[in-house]
Write a protein that holds these residues in place. Structure first.
Motif, PDB file in Angstrom:
ATOM      1  N   ASN A 170      35.466  -2.263  31.435  1.00  0.00           N
ATOM      2  CA  ASN A 170      35.606  -2.390  32.884  1.00  0.00           C
ATOM      3  C   ASN A 170      34.335  -1.920  33.590  1.00  0.00           C
ATOM      4  N   HIS A 188      31.839  -5.837  40.420  1.00  0.00           N
ATOM      5  CA  HIS A 188      33.253  -5.570  40.696  1.00  0.00           C
ATOM      6  C   HIS A 188      34.000  -5.331  39.389  1.00  0.00           C
ATOM      7  N   TYR A 225      37.425  -5.652  36.824  1.00  0.00           N
ATOM      8  CA  TYR A 225      38.405  -6.705  36.572  1.00  0.00           C
ATOM      9  C   TYR A 225      39.517  -6.613  37.621  1.00  0.00           C
ATOM     10  N   ALA A 226      40.060  -7.740  37.997  1.00  0.00           N
ATOM     11  CA  ALA A 226      41.228  -7.779  38.887  1.00  0.00           C
ATOM     12  C   ALA A 226      42.416  -8.258  38.064  1.00  0.00           C
ATOM     13  N   LEU A 237      36.852 -12.229  47.726  1.00  0.00           N
ATOM     14  CA  LEU A 237      36.664 -11.285  46.625  1.00  0.00           C
ATOM     15  C   LEU A 237      37.216  -9.911  46.995  1.00  0.00           C
ATOM     16  N   GLN A 254      40.329  -7.998  45.089  1.00  0.00           N
ATOM     17  CA  GLN A 254      40.228  -6.678  44.475  1.00  0.00           C
ATOM     18  C   GLN A 254      41.226  -5.691  45.082  1.00  0.00           C
ATOM     19  N   ASN A 301      44.699  -6.860  43.698  1.00  0.00           N
ATOM     20  CA  ASN A 301      44.809  -6.918  42.235  1.00  0.00           C
ATOM     21  C   ASN A 301      43.955  -5.806  41.639  1.00  0.00           C
ATOM     22  N   PRO A 341      42.306  -2.785  39.152  1.00  0.00           N
ATOM     23  CA  PRO A 341      41.740  -2.817  37.801  1.00  0.00           C
ATOM     24  C   PRO A 341      42.818  -2.542  36.759  1.00  0.00           C
ATOM     25  N   ASN A 392      44.096 -11.070  33.588  1.00  0.00           N
ATOM     26  CA  ASN A 392      43.019 -11.219  34.557  1.00  0.00           C
ATOM     27  C   ASN A 392      43.461 -12.189  35.647  1.00  0.00           C
ATOM     28  N   ARG A 417      41.577 -13.713  37.627  1.00  0.00           N
ATOM     29  CA  ARG A 417      40.605 -14.794  37.795  1.00  0.00           C
ATOM     30  C   ARG A 417      40.848 -15.893  36.762  1.00  0.00           C
TER      31      ARG A 417
END
Length: 765
Positions: free
Chosen positions: A505, A514, A516-517, A542, A546, A549, A551, A565, A567
């Motif tokens: 991360n 950034h 991970y979301a 973005l 974040q 969602n 980390p 994830n 994304r």
């Protein structure tokens, strides 16, 4: 870049310290020598006196034309005598040889410089590489940029001063005996105008061996050189080499239905020695001077007693502040072993043993990670990922040439790099190993992203795809460990380990700006691929992503739910996948987030393009494995556990195939990719694999593999190196259901070829 007075003062201070230290290092190392013992014989090629390549690995005497005398060994050098001495002709590349005499010394030219320039040069390179690497690391901190600039300046200036001080090597005019291999001991054998005679040229100086006034001398031109002939001789010292410990003739041809037989490794990293700056991992698949240099002590890279090999220590023992044995050839008291992940495990003799055990296709992925490279201060290459790919590609080409040289000439080797499925099928039918080149890195084509903004354009994607396709790349990973301009990476594999999760991360933050979301699994897993769309993120989107969602958290946190994830594939990711399909490049789906993989599976299904899951540790959730199989794709097992696990995996995968269709699954070893190999079976002492054993095809018999003074046994060593995969397969055969599992494995080469053929046909539509 303009240097400030502050930077100049830092640079000068560093050089003031380092130049005297180099002098001390040269004095300390001047008496070191390699006392490696001579290993067993290498299988000889058939000698053809008119073919300069068939001299490889032969014991030969050397005779000047027009006389009966030959080169003979003296204590201080060489002379002509009626009783000629034997020389072992060890190829360093095609047509280039080390002439190894009866006492284990080399026909060479002396470097008349009073300093040992080769060793001094290596210490200079180490110092400059360290300074440059330290500069890369410091640069990430804004307040430390002046120091970073100064470190690189010091590196450049140190290299310039050292080069000026060293000058060029100067060679004596008379050949002599050297105790260590060097390029002054490498001789190029050229055909002469006289049939069955050769000219012998020094590889560095370009001078030729000649006989002048009855003595051995050097000539500056080919016209003044003396042609030499060779004869089979006895009594040669055998050049140090690993043993194959396999006898028999590997199978060739096809089945009655025209299909090939053998297994594929869809995920291997032979070029790991050049990756990540070139100093994190130790060892090489070959070296021009042989195994004493290819697999020598790792203390230059990992420090005394392995104390600087923190990554290897962490992965092998759980603690970075630990030690490991550094000795390599010939003792290998600590490495290679299954848990040691930064010591080379694919030496070319070990690769040959795997080929003799039925391997027929190898997909070698060039691996790179800019973040790890920048963090690690010792390096000899820059951290640009695509430059690293180019270096690793060249290493693979050099390896192919080196193996050809050992086997007696161009094209005679068992290791063949291929660029299309038709050639690959021909190579496999000939019983050789077809080698496919691929890429697995963080920023394919240098397409990273920072705060949601792509670092490349569509035009650049096409330009770089064309470049690397022309270099032979036929398989790619659009995503790896970190998010990039093409989409989000798969995160569930490292949320199982809290420490590893934090490391990756942090790396994602370093690389992309950034973390991970994450999002829940259920909504993603229940979504059909056709309903997943690509999506880009501006700064506002973005920030919202974040905030909504968070980390990832470790799996062992109370109350934590399944996480994936958030994304998926980006618009540029869509563009890349379409471009890869049009180009006929095989797409690897491992390391993609669930959303990204579903989008890719929908796109490839629409065009009838199969994909590869080349090193899968599990049969994936959300039916993606079923979709890959239904689309004609191939899923390979990551064989990092003892053989019963491999059998169980193949049995589980086979259940996904419809009735009447034979399943196929390869290995995806991930060897040299910072991944462990299989350890011994827990019950191996009670139910051991018995040596010798035969390959599944019954054509080759295997004994315990011997490298130097080390004897490798699967029962006690596990898959310590790649040459023990035939042992692992034999161990699979012993397990319940093992015969059927190995049959499935040996169908994987044909399955990979059929997949590749479909990818190429789709590209032509």
């Amino acid at each position: 870049m303009k240097r400030t007075p502050t930077n100049q003062s830092i640079s000068t201070a560093l050089l003031t310290v380092l130049i005297p230290l180099l002098g001390l290092l040269v004095g300390a190392c001047s008496n070191n020598s390699d006392d490696s013992a001579v290993a067993g014989r290498v299988t000889s090629n058939e000698l053809n006196p008119s073919d300069r390549f068939t001299l490889a690995n032969q014991c030969l005497s050397v005779h000047p034309a027009g006389g009966t005398a030959g080169l003979a060994v003296l204590e201080s050098g060489y002379t002509l005598a009626s009783q000629a001495s034997g020389f072992f002709f060890k190829p360093s590349r095609l047509g280039h040889y080390l002439l190894y005499d009866t006492d284990g010394r080399y026909l060479a030219l002396n470097d008349s410089n009073p300093f040992n320039q080769a060793k001094l040069g290596s210490y200079v390179r180490a110092a400059t590489d360290f300074l440059s690497g330290l500069g890369d690391l410091v640069e990430v901190l804004e307040v430390a940029r002046p120091a970073s600039d100064a470190l690189r300046s010091s590196s450049d200036e140190l290299g310039t001063r050292a080069a000026s001080a060293l000058g060029n090597p100067q060679a004596d005019s008379t050949p002599s005996r050297a105790s260590e291999a060097s390029f002054l001991a490498v001789w190029v054998v050229e055909n002469s105008t006289e049939p069955g005679r050769f000219l012998i040229k020094q590889s560095v100086t370009g001078q030729y061996l000649a006989i002048k006034d009855g003595a051995i001398a050097l000539a500056s031109t080919a016209q003044a050189a003396t042609p030499f002939g060779v004869k089979a001789a006895q009594g040669c010292a055998q050049y140090p080499e690993a043993q194959l410990n396999a006898s028999g003739t590997p199978f060739t041809g096809t089945t009655s239905t025209g299909e090939v037989v053998g297994w594929v490794d869809t995920h291997i990293h032979i070029g790991g020695s050049e990756a990540l700056g070139g100093r994190l991992a130790h060892g090489r698949p070959f070296h021009p001077f042989g195994i004493p240099q290819a697999l020598n002590s790792c203390d230059a890279d990992h420090g005394p007693q392995g104390t600087l090999g923190v990554l290897d220590n962490l992965l092998a023992t759980g603690s970075p502040v630990n030690r490991h044995a550094t000795d390599g050839w010939p003792t290998f008291s600590g490495w290679p072993n299954p848990r040691s992940q930064t010591h080379h495990q694919t030496y070319y003799i070990w690769l040959k043993r795997a080929w003799m055990g039925g391997q027929r296709i190898m997909v070698n992925h060039f691996v790179a990670n800019e973040v790890i490279c920048q963090v690690w201060p010792l390096k000899q290459h820059d951290c640009d990922e695509m430059n690293s790919v180019r270096l690793q590609r060249q290493l693979l080409l050099d390896l192919e040439e080196y193996i050809d040289a050992q086997e007696g000439g161009p094209g005679r080797g068992w290791f063949r790099i291929v660029y299309d499925s038709r050639t690959a099928r021909q190579v496999v039918e000939q019983g050789k190993l077809a080698v496919v080149m691929g890429i697995e890195n963080e920023k394919l084509f240098n397409c990273g992203e920072y705060l949601g903004q792509a670092e490349c354009t569509e035009a650049q994607v096409l330009e770089r795809l064309d470049e690397f396709y022309a270099l032979g790349i036929r398989s790619v990973f659009p995503l790896h460990i970190f998010d990039n301009a093409f989409g989000g990476t798969e995160i569930s594999r490292f949320t199982r380990d809290a420490a590893l999760m934090q490391v990756f991360n942090a790396g994602n933050v370093w690389e992309t700006g950034h973390p991970y979301a994450t999002t829940g699994c259920d909504a993603i897993d229940e979504t059909e691929p056709k309903d997943v769309q690509s999506k880009d993120y501006g700064l506002f989107e973005l920030a919202l992503l974040q905030l909504m969602n968070l980390p990832p958290t470790p799996e062992n946190v109370p109350g934590r739910s399944c996480q994936r994830n958030a994304r998926g594939l980006t618009k540029l990711g869509d563009f890349l996948i379409e471009a890869l399909m049009r180009k006929g490049v095989i797409i690897e789906t491992d390391h993609m987030s669930a959303l990204a993989r579903k989008r890719v599976l929908a796109m490839t299904k629409a065009r009838g393009v199969p994909v590869v899951s080349g090193h899968s540790g599990t049969i994936s959730a959300a039916r993606d494995s079923q979709r890959i199989v239904d689309g004609g794709g191939l899923i390979s097992n990551l064989p990092d556990k003892p053989s019963p696990s491999a059998v169980q995996y193949i049995q589980q995968l086979s259940s996904l195939y419809p009735a009447g269709k034979s399943p196929a699954s390869g290995f995806g070893s991930d060897i040299n990719g910072i991944h462990q190999q299989a350890e011994p079976r827990p019950d191996a002492q009670a139910k051991p694999l018995r040596y010798p054993f035969k390959s599944p095809m019954g054509d080759v018999t295997f004994e315990r593999q011997v490298t130097g003074q080390r004897v490798f046994d699967l029962n006690t060593d596990g898959v310590a190196h790649y040459g023990l995969y035939p042992d692992y397969i034999a161990d699979m055969m012993m397990q319940p259901g093992g015969g059927a599992a190995v049959a499935t494995l040996f169908r994987s080469a044909e399955a990979y070829l059929q997949l590749w053929e479909r990818v190429e046909r789709a590209a032509r539509r």
